[in-house]
Design a protein around this motif. Structure first.
Motif, PDB file in Angstrom:
ATOM      1  N   ALA A  77       0.757  -1.139  -0.092  1.00  0.00           N
ATOM      2  CA  ALA A  77      -0.174   0.064  -0.141  1.00  0.00           C
ATOM      3  C   ALA A  77       0.730   1.260  -0.021  1.00  0.00           C
ATOM      4  CB  ALA A  77      -0.943   0.034   1.209  1.00  0.00           C
ATOM      5  N   ALA A  78       2.195   1.080   0.881  1.00  0.00           N
ATOM      6  CA  ALA A  78       2.844   2.367   0.888  1.00  0.00           C
ATOM      7  C   ALA A  78       3.473   2.681  -0.423  1.00  0.00           C
ATOM      8  CB  ALA A  78       3.904   2.173   1.896  1.00  0.00           C
ATOM      9  N   ALA A  79       3.846   1.484  -1.080  1.00  0.00           N
ATOM     10  CA  ALA A  79       4.694   1.543  -2.214  1.00  0.00           C
ATOM     11  C   ALA A  79       3.751   2.263  -3.439  1.00  0.00           C
ATOM     12  CB  ALA A  79       5.039   0.194  -2.764  1.00  0.00           C
ATOM     13  N   VAL A  80       2.410   1.608  -3.734  1.00  0.00           N
ATOM     14  CA  VAL A  80       1.521   1.928  -4.516  1.00  0.00           C
ATOM     15  C   VAL A  80       1.379   3.481  -4.453  1.00  0.00           C
ATOM     16  CG1 VAL A  80      -0.825   1.755  -5.416  1.00  0.00           C
ATOM     17  CG2 VAL A  80       0.391  -0.195  -5.082  1.00  0.00           C
ATOM     18  N   LEU A  81       0.789   4.160  -3.244  1.00  0.00           N
ATOM     19  CA  LEU A  81       0.475   5.295  -2.789  1.00  0.00           C
ATOM     20  C   LEU A  81       1.848   6.191  -3.206  1.00  0.00           C
ATOM     21  CD1 LEU A  81      -1.868   5.045   0.196  1.00  0.00           C
ATOM     22  CD2 LEU A  81      -2.276   5.539  -2.383  1.00  0.00           C
ATOM     23  N   GLY A  82       3.007   5.819  -2.922  1.00  0.00           N
ATOM     24  CA  GLY A  82       4.177   6.650  -2.994  1.00  0.00           C
ATOM     25  C   GLY A  82       4.205   6.668  -4.829  1.00  0.00           C
ATOM     26  N   ALA A  83       3.833   5.648  -5.217  1.00  0.00           N
ATOM     27  CA  ALA A  83       4.043   5.693  -6.934  1.00  0.00           C
ATOM     28  C   ALA A  83       3.160   6.676  -7.481  1.00  0.00           C
ATOM     29  CB  ALA A  83       3.965   4.593  -7.728  1.00  0.00           C
ATOM     30  N   LEU A  84       1.893   6.742  -7.020  1.00  0.00           N
ATOM     31  CA  LEU A  84       0.776   7.770  -7.280  1.00  0.00           C
ATOM     32  C   LEU A  84       1.020   9.000  -7.065  1.00  0.00           C
ATOM     33  CD1 LEU A  84      -2.084   5.555  -6.519  1.00  0.00           C
ATOM     34  CD2 LEU A  84      -1.357   5.830  -8.792  1.00  0.00           C
ATOM     35  N   VAL A  85       2.119   9.506  -6.195  1.00  0.00           N
ATOM     36  CA  VAL A  85       2.328  10.867  -5.958  1.00  0.00           C
ATOM     37  C   VAL A  85       2.889  11.600  -7.135  1.00  0.00           C
ATOM     38  CG1 VAL A  85       4.188  12.429  -5.021  1.00  0.00           C
ATOM     39  CG2 VAL A  85       3.030  10.432  -3.675  1.00  0.00           C
ATOM     40  N   VAL A  86       3.713  11.040  -8.315  1.00  0.00           N
ATOM     41  CA  VAL A  86       3.923  11.678  -9.486  1.00  0.00           C
ATOM     42  C   VAL A  86       2.841  12.014 -10.371  1.00  0.00           C
ATOM     43  CG1 VAL A  86       5.427  11.408 -11.598  1.00  0.00           C
ATOM     44  CG2 VAL A  86       6.510  10.624  -9.203  1.00  0.00           C
ATOM     45  N   PRO A  87       1.995  11.151 -10.538  1.00  0.00           N
ATOM     46  CA  PRO A  87       0.878  11.585 -11.549  1.00  0.00           C
ATOM     47  C   PRO A  87      -0.109  12.522 -10.869  1.00  0.00           C
ATOM     48  CG  PRO A  87       0.539   9.326 -10.981  1.00  0.00           C
ATOM     49  CD  PRO A  87       1.989   9.768 -10.529  1.00  0.00           C
ATOM     50  N   THR A  88       0.007  12.496  -9.426  1.00  0.00           N
ATOM     51  CA  THR A  88      -1.056  13.256  -8.831  1.00  0.00           C
ATOM     52  C   THR A  88      -0.592  14.800  -8.721  1.00  0.00           C
ATOM     53  OG1 THR A  88      -1.737  11.726  -7.266  1.00  0.00           O
ATOM     54  CG2 THR A  88      -2.113  13.842  -6.781  1.00  0.00           C
ATOM     55  N   MET A  89       0.740  14.816  -8.835  1.00  0.00           N
ATOM     56  CA  MET A  89       1.696  16.142  -8.985  1.00  0.00           C
ATOM     57  C   MET A  89       1.524  16.810 -10.280  1.00  0.00           C
ATOM     58  SD  MET A  89       2.436  16.801  -5.781  1.00  0.00           S
ATOM     59  CE  MET A  89       3.799  18.154  -6.114  1.00  0.00           C
ATOM     60  N   TYR A  90       1.293  15.817 -11.152  1.00  0.00           N
ATOM     61  CA  TYR A  90       0.970  16.417 -12.550  1.00  0.00           C
ATOM     62  C   TYR A  90      -0.297  16.816 -12.836  1.00  0.00           C
ATOM     63  CZ  TYR A  90       0.095  16.512 -17.601  1.00  0.00           C
ATOM     64  OH  TYR A  90      -0.136  16.893 -18.751  1.00  0.00           O
ATOM     65  N   LEU A  91      -1.366  16.104 -12.307  1.00  0.00           N
ATOM     66  CA  LEU A  91      -2.593  16.254 -12.407  1.00  0.00           C
ATOM     67  C   LEU A  91      -3.454  17.339 -11.758  1.00  0.00           C
ATOM     68  CD1 LEU A  91      -3.700  12.771 -12.659  1.00  0.00           C
ATOM     69  CD2 LEU A  91      -3.771  14.331 -14.662  1.00  0.00           C
ATOM     70  N   ILE A  92      -2.856  17.740 -10.536  1.00  0.00           N
ATOM     71  CA  ILE A  92      -3.238  18.974  -9.842  1.00  0.00           C
ATOM     72  C   ILE A  92      -3.101  20.181 -10.610  1.00  0.00           C
ATOM     73  CG2 ILE A  92      -2.992  20.318  -7.632  1.00  0.00           C
ATOM     74  CD1 ILE A  92      -2.697  17.513  -6.283  1.00  0.00           C
ATOM     75  N   PRO A  93      -1.907  20.297 -10.835  1.00  0.00           N
ATOM     76  CA  PRO A  93      -1.737  21.554 -11.790  1.00  0.00           C
ATOM     77  C   PRO A  93      -2.428  21.604 -13.207  1.00  0.00           C
ATOM     78  CG  PRO A  93       0.452  20.795 -11.114  1.00  0.00           C
ATOM     79  CD  PRO A  93      -0.499  19.795 -10.785  1.00  0.00           C
ATOM     80  N   ARG A  94      -2.437  20.771 -13.764  1.00  0.00           N
ATOM     81  CA  ARG A  94      -3.472  20.587 -14.858  1.00  0.00           C
ATOM     82  C   ARG A  94      -4.850  20.871 -14.347  1.00  0.00           C
ATOM     83  NH1 ARG A  94      -2.391  21.704 -19.368  1.00  0.00           N
ATOM     84  NH2 ARG A  94      -3.909  20.093 -20.268  1.00  0.00           N
ATOM     85  N   ALA A  95      -5.434  20.313 -13.421  1.00  0.00           N
ATOM     86  CA  ALA A  95      -6.925  20.765 -12.948  1.00  0.00           C
ATOM     87  C   ALA A  95      -7.079  22.249 -12.588  1.00  0.00           C
ATOM     88  CB  ALA A  95      -7.179  19.930 -11.836  1.00  0.00           C
ATOM     89  N   LEU A  96      -5.749  22.867 -12.143  1.00  0.00           N
ATOM     90  CA  LEU A  96      -5.803  24.449 -12.027  1.00  0.00           C
ATOM     91  C   LEU A  96      -5.679  25.200 -13.089  1.00  0.00           C
ATOM     92  CD1 LEU A  96      -3.689  24.310  -8.344  1.00  0.00           C
ATOM     93  CD2 LEU A  96      -6.347  24.421  -8.847  1.00  0.00           C
ATOM     94  N   GLY A  97      -5.513  24.548 -14.318  1.00  0.00           N
ATOM     95  CA  GLY A  97      -5.478  25.309 -15.412  1.00  0.00           C
ATOM     96  C   GLY A  97      -4.054  25.624 -16.089  1.00  0.00           C
ATOM     97  N   LEU A  98      -3.243  25.017 -15.362  1.00  0.00           N
ATOM     98  CA  LEU A  98      -1.724  25.351 -15.877  1.00  0.00           C
ATOM     99  C   LEU A  98      -1.231  24.336 -17.008  1.00  0.00           C
ATOM    100  CD1 LEU A  98      -1.900  26.307 -12.722  1.00  0.00           C
ATOM    101  CD2 LEU A  98       0.706  25.652 -12.939  1.00  0.00           C
ATOM    102  N   SER A  99      -0.408  25.042 -17.730  1.00  0.00           N
ATOM    103  CA  SER A  99       0.043  24.303 -18.925  1.00  0.00           C
ATOM    104  C   SER A  99       0.845  23.010 -18.409  1.00  0.00           C
ATOM    105  CB  SER A  99       1.121  25.142 -19.604  1.00  0.00           C
ATOM    106  OG  SER A  99       2.183  25.386 -18.857  1.00  0.00           O
ATOM    107  N   VAL A 100       0.983  22.367 -19.655  1.00  0.00           N
ATOM    108  CA  VAL A 100       1.579  20.920 -19.613  1.00  0.00           C
ATOM    109  C   VAL A 100       3.025  21.102 -19.047  1.00  0.00           C
ATOM    110  CG1 VAL A 100       2.466  18.954 -20.972  1.00  0.00           C
ATOM    111  CG2 VAL A 100       0.156  19.885 -21.510  1.00  0.00           C
TER     112      VAL A 100
END
Length: 111
Positions: A77-100
């Motif tokens: 569980a710790a490994a999976v959630l740790g791996a999900l940090v990277v896409p989450t850190m991409y998706l949050i700024p995208r949801a806020l309207g920032l560029s790629v």
């Protein structure tokens, strides 16, 4: 991240600290911790869902051998959630309207 998640089959540094708190959730024993509980609750939930977590294991020493494979689910569980940090850190700024390009910066930084 999940490759050889069972190795070592002994307590590692963070498990030495967090395992005692997770055991407290299983047994209902009161404990005080200055840190927020989310991480420990996730480990508790993973152990509970797996059904084979041993809340009597003492986590007394780093490198102490586990008696069964109940440690694998919280570790995974710790490994999976740790791996999900990277896409989450991409998706949050995208949801806020920032560029790629602007969204890639926090994602790459999280690597």
């Amino acid at each position: 991240r999940l490759h050889d998640i069972r190795l070592p089959a002994a307590v590692v540094f963070d498990e030495f600290h967090f395992g005692k708190f997770v055991n407290g959730y299983f047994t209902g024993q009161y404990f005080f911790d200055i840190h927020p509980p989310l991480g420990k609750l996730v480990l508790f939930a993973a152990g509970k869902l797996a059904g084979n977590y041993d809340p009597t294991f003492p986590y007394a020493n780093i490198h102490q051998e586990f008696p069964n494979d109940g440690y694998v689910a919280p570790r995974a569980a710790a490994a999976v959630l740790g791996a999900l940090v990277v896409p989450t850190m991409y998706l949050i700024p995208r949801a806020l309207g920032l560029s790629v390009a602007a969204s890639l910066l926090p994602a790459v930084t999280a690597l």
